[in-house]
Write a protein that holds these residues in place. Structure first.
Motif, PDB file in Angstrom:
ATOM      1  N   ARG A  27       0.832  -1.209   0.000  1.00 42.37           N
ATOM      2  CA  ARG A  27       0.000   0.000   0.000  1.00 42.37           C
ATOM      3  C   ARG A  27       0.865   1.257   0.000  1.00 42.37           C
ATOM      4  O   ARG A  27       0.606   2.205  -0.746  1.00 42.37           O
ATOM      5  CB  ARG A  27      -0.938  -0.001   1.206  1.00 42.37           C
ATOM      6  CG  ARG A  27      -2.099  -0.966   1.087  1.00 42.37           C
ATOM      7  CD  ARG A  27      -3.203  -0.602   2.065  1.00 42.37           C
ATOM      8  NE  ARG A  27      -2.740  -0.637   3.444  1.00 42.37           N
ATOM      9  CZ  ARG A  27      -2.860  -1.675   4.260  1.00 42.37           C
ATOM     10  NH1 ARG A  27      -3.427  -2.802   3.809  1.00 42.37           N
ATOM     11  NH2 ARG A  27      -2.423  -1.634   5.505  1.00 42.37           N
ATOM     12  N   ALA A  28       1.881   1.277   0.862  1.00 41.67           N
ATOM     13  CA  ALA A  28       2.759   2.444   0.931  1.00 41.67           C
ATOM     14  C   ALA A  28       3.548   2.606  -0.368  1.00 41.67           C
ATOM     15  O   ALA A  28       3.668   3.720  -0.904  1.00 41.67           O
ATOM     16  CB  ALA A  28       3.709   2.318   2.122  1.00 41.67           C
ATOM     17  N   LEU A  31       1.385   3.970  -3.276  1.00 37.46           N
ATOM     18  CA  LEU A  31       1.119   5.406  -3.237  1.00 37.46           C
ATOM     19  C   LEU A  31       2.341   6.190  -3.706  1.00 37.46           C
ATOM     20  O   LEU A  31       2.221   7.122  -4.519  1.00 37.46           O
ATOM     21  CB  LEU A  31       0.717   5.851  -1.836  1.00 37.46           C
ATOM     22  CG  LEU A  31       0.517   7.374  -1.698  1.00 37.46           C
ATOM     23  CD1 LEU A  31      -0.566   7.872  -2.647  1.00 37.46           C
ATOM     24  CD2 LEU A  31       0.210   7.758  -0.252  1.00 37.46           C
ATOM     25  N   VAL A  60       0.546  13.982  -1.526  1.00 31.68           N
ATOM     26  CA  VAL A  60       0.653  13.171  -0.311  1.00 31.68           C
ATOM     27  C   VAL A  60      -0.491  13.514   0.639  1.00 31.68           C
ATOM     28  O   VAL A  60      -1.162  12.627   1.179  1.00 31.68           O
ATOM     29  CB  VAL A  60       2.018  13.390   0.373  1.00 31.68           C
ATOM     30  CG1 VAL A  60       2.068  12.657   1.712  1.00 31.68           C
ATOM     31  CG2 VAL A  60       3.160  12.918  -0.525  1.00 31.68           C
ATOM     32  N   ALA A  63      -3.897  12.223  -0.422  1.00 33.16           N
ATOM     33  CA  ALA A  63      -4.045  10.775  -0.248  1.00 33.16           C
ATOM     34  C   ALA A  63      -4.250  10.382   1.206  1.00 33.16           C
ATOM     35  O   ALA A  63      -4.440   9.195   1.509  1.00 33.16           O
ATOM     36  CB  ALA A  63      -2.822  10.058  -0.813  1.00 33.16           C
ATOM     37  N   ALA A  65      -1.999  10.572   3.477  1.00 30.28           N
ATOM     38  CA  ALA A  65      -0.740   9.986   3.956  1.00 30.28           C
ATOM     39  C   ALA A  65       0.144  11.090   4.531  1.00 30.28           C
ATOM     40  O   ALA A  65      -0.238  12.264   4.590  1.00 30.28           O
ATOM     41  CB  ALA A  65      -0.034   9.264   2.821  1.00 30.28           C
ATOM     42  N   ARG A  66       1.342  10.718   4.950  1.00 30.33           N
ATOM     43  CA  ARG A  66       2.315  11.672   5.453  1.00 30.33           C
ATOM     44  C   ARG A  66       3.616  11.539   4.682  1.00 30.33           C
ATOM     45  O   ARG A  66       3.972  10.447   4.233  1.00 30.33           O
ATOM     46  CB  ARG A  66       2.589  11.449   6.945  1.00 30.33           C
ATOM     47  CG  ARG A  66       1.432  11.813   7.849  1.00 30.33           C
ATOM     48  CD  ARG A  66       1.881  11.823   9.311  1.00 30.33           C
ATOM     49  NE  ARG A  66       2.268  10.506   9.780  1.00 30.33           N
ATOM     50  CZ  ARG A  66       3.408  10.223  10.397  1.00 30.33           C
ATOM     51  NH1 ARG A  66       4.324  11.167  10.577  1.00 30.33           N
ATOM     52  NH2 ARG A  66       3.657   8.997  10.825  1.00 30.33           N
ATOM     53  N   VAL A 109       6.702   8.046   1.464  1.00 29.45           N
ATOM     54  CA  VAL A 109       5.429   8.329   2.127  1.00 29.45           C
ATOM     55  C   VAL A 109       5.208   7.329   3.257  1.00 29.45           C
ATOM     56  O   VAL A 109       5.792   6.238   3.268  1.00 29.45           O
ATOM     57  CB  VAL A 109       4.245   8.265   1.138  1.00 29.45           C
ATOM     58  CG1 VAL A 109       4.415   9.307   0.042  1.00 29.45           C
ATOM     59  CG2 VAL A 109       4.109   6.864   0.538  1.00 29.45           C
ATOM     60  N   VAL A 111       2.105   5.314   5.045  1.00 28.82           N
ATOM     61  CA  VAL A 111       0.707   4.900   4.931  1.00 28.82           C
ATOM     62  C   VAL A 111       0.431   3.868   6.020  1.00 28.82           C
ATOM     63  O   VAL A 111       1.026   2.779   6.014  1.00 28.82           O
ATOM     64  CB  VAL A 111       0.405   4.300   3.538  1.00 28.82           C
ATOM     65  CG1 VAL A 111      -1.046   3.832   3.461  1.00 28.82           C
ATOM     66  CG2 VAL A 111       0.698   5.321   2.440  1.00 28.82           C
ATOM     67  N   ASP A 112      -0.434   4.216   6.946  1.00 34.95           N
ATOM     68  CA  ASP A 112      -0.772   3.312   8.053  1.00 34.95           C
ATOM     69  C   ASP A 112       0.483   2.807   8.767  1.00 34.95           C
ATOM     70  O   ASP A 112       0.557   1.641   9.187  1.00 34.95           O
ATOM     71  CB  ASP A 112      -1.610   2.127   7.555  1.00 34.95           C
ATOM     72  CG  ASP A 112      -2.945   2.560   6.964  1.00 34.95           C
ATOM     73  OD1 ASP A 112      -3.505   3.562   7.450  1.00 34.95           O
ATOM     74  OD2 ASP A 112      -3.412   1.900   6.017  1.00 34.95           O
TER      75      ASP A 112
END
Length: 270
Positions: A27-28, A31, A60, A63, A65-66, A109, A111-112
């Motif tokens: 997933r990360a 993205l 970012v 989406a 995300a960070r 990025v 993601v979770d």
């Protein structure tokens, strides 16, 4: 056991992740790769690297995300953008892209809680023959390194595969920077060297996550870091290129987390 400490560590401190962790990394990685697909249309003659970085930051955020790089050791940008003889860690700014410029854009990025880290080459305007060859060799060097990944192989095997290929093309591999482990952290063991001797270094095991990101110079391999303490350039001012994938070791080889959804990982494709 918390997700932060799930899995086990090898004696070299390399984390062995569980099968379920591959999903988070995909997933990360997806993205990060999607952002690099979308940024291609923003790379053109007359554009500034700061404007490109601003678009990346907005992508970012959109989406949910960070950015892993904003605030990292004081860094203030959502990407590193390295133009021509800049090897890596180029800081986005007011530099205007000129016809024939080549640039690496590097994005990470979160993601979770999982880190997706990838970079690839872009070009502004027309591409010179020597720059085209450098980009092609660098891309092939990355893929050659990934092909060497399998349980039981060593990190020296990866480095040797990359170094042998690059030097056979009469180019040089940068030795001052390397790939790294990642997962729920940005940087972790091992250091993934892009040169080396077969059979040396830790042995690869299923569940290891790391980046392979060779930097290749048309000239000599030596680099220097500028006064900003980030930007690394070739000492001889020769052109440099880089490609980076995040991967996981599987039972039979490597799984790439940062594949381009649009098939645009190489700038002359699509």
């Amino acid at each position: 056991m918390s997700e932060q400490t799930r899995g086990r560590l090898t004696r070299e401190g390399i984390r062995i992740h569980e099968a379920a962790d591959f999903t988070g990394m995909h997933r990360a990685g997806a993205l990060a790769a999607t952002i690099l697909d979308a940024i291609a249309e923003h790379v053109f003659v007359g554009q500034t690297t700061a404007a490109i970085d601003k678009v990346i930051e907005e992508m970012v955020e959109a989406a949910g995300a960070r950015s892993a790089t904003i605030g990292y050791k004081g860094y203030r940008h959502a990407s590193c953008i390295s133009v021509n003889h800049v090897v890596c860690h180029g800081i986005p700014g007011d530099k205007v892209l000129k016809d024939g410029d080549i640039l690496n854009i590097d994005v990470t990025v979160i993601v979770d809680g999982w880190f997706g880290d990838t970079s690839r080459m872009y070009l502004a305007g027309s591409l010179s023959r020597k720059a085209e060859r450098l980009i092609q060799v660098t891309h092939e060097a990355l893929m050659t390194g990934i092909e060497a990944v399998r349980p039981g192989a060593t990190f020296g095997d990866i480095g040797h595969a990359i170094q042998s290929y690059v030097e056979a093309q009469r180019m040089s591999v940068v030795r001052d920077f390397c790939g790294h482990g990642l997962g729920r952290v940005f940087h972790a063991p091992p250091n993934v060297l892009h040169y080396g001797r077969p059979g040396t270094g830790p042995r690869l095991e299923e569940g290891m996550f790391f980046t392979i990101e060779p930097m290749v110079n048309l000239g000599r391999p030596e680099t220097k870091v500028l006064a900003d303490d980030w930007t690394a350039v070739t000492r001889d001012k020769s052109l440099s290129a880089q490609f980076e994938h995040s991967i996981g070791v599987t039972s039979s080889g490597a799984e790439i987390f940062t594949l381009s959804p649009a098939g645009r990982f190489h700038p002359t494709w699509g």
